[in-house]
Scaffold this active site. Sequence first.
Site, short mmCIF file in Angstrom:
data_model
loop_
_atom_site.label_atom_id
_atom_site.label_comp_id
_atom_site.label_asym_id
_atom_site.label_seq_id
_atom_site.Cartn_x
_atom_site.Cartn_y
_atom_site.Cartn_z
CG ASP A 133 -0.25 -0.04 2.68
OD1 ASP A 133 1.13 0.14 2.77
OD2 ASP A 133 -0.88 -0.28 3.53
CB CYS A 193 -18.48 0.64 9.24
SG CYS A 193 -18.91 1.49 7.70
CB CYS A 214 -9.25 8.50 9.97
SG CYS A 214 -8.74 7.01 10.15
#
Length: 385
Positions: A133, A193, A214
Amino acid sequence: MNGELKRRVLAVCREAGFPLAGVARAAPAGGARAAAERALAEGLFGEMRWMDADWVERATDPGRFLAGARSLVVVALPAHAPDPPRPADGRARGLVARYARGRDYHRVFEGRLRKAVRRLREEFGAEARATVDYGPLLERPYAAAAGLGWLGKSTMLLAPGFGPWVLLGVIATTLELEPDPPLRKSCGSCRRCIVACPTQAIAPDGGVVDARRCISYLTIEHRGVVPRDLRAAIGARVFGCDDCLDACPVGASRWEADPELQAASAERAWPELRAFVEMDQAEFEAAYRGTALMRAKREGMARNACIALGNVGSAEEAPVLARALEDGSAVVRGHAAWALGRLAARTGADVQELLTWRLTAEDDPWVREEIALALEEADARTRTG
């Protein structure tokens, strides 16, 4: 297309250590690019400045990642290990996200991907290049295109049977492989979520995450000051957050993780908070070399531990935070001051003398402001009893 060729390529991936693999066309991901461009324009990537317009264009065009790429083989590892028992020693402890409790998954992927790429080159005479990633390729949209799962409202890939508990890697190759069909699935009306996120980082309708809110971003990628209005919501988390993953019903009952991604000890899941504050750079590197926690650096982990101590620590942790007021990093000192104020408000800890003394010695304007605000919070607790 040659189905036997695809079967052999997927077998190479399995033999390299990837139980899940699928194939997508190496075509530009127009929808993902448009979404990333909107997020960039709205500042949703926070301070991840490498994710600029050029990065977005490259990350959605496999041809720029590997010249002549025709296929993408997306591989995945399960990472849903149960929590080890929390040490019952009464010490203030933090919480590390599940994927980061074992060996750094980047290193795990790199070794296995190198093996797969080498075999593709040697056995098939093809060119191949792999990434995890951190590379310039958006792996989640291509994983969905390869039929490994669908993109949930949390923006995580939801793999059937595994849910969001998978980590991804991608191999671009010049081999022409038959693509797998995308899954015809969605989250429907489920919003678990979205509701579970402690900081409301997920958009009300899902599909968009504001990195600036976040907890995973704030405790790992973000450098510097954590916004005051988000610190309490971080709780005991010192590296990452699993709340939106834990809330997802897909794969919730399947506990499976690659052995290298599992916690070697309970300390890796529930680290003692004071250790991050008290260790120096050399001690931090010795303790966490080879793990994902190195990404946050010693300063980031000490900052995160101060926040967690303010949220879950007892009055007995005040001396630890007092020592952090003398840390060489202003970032650590300022968050230690905030934590002392919160500790006083939560537990009635007597911290005014510590903060007042430090205020006379502190020369950083932001840290002085944090100390002054902490004193106000402590004084308010004293007045109200």
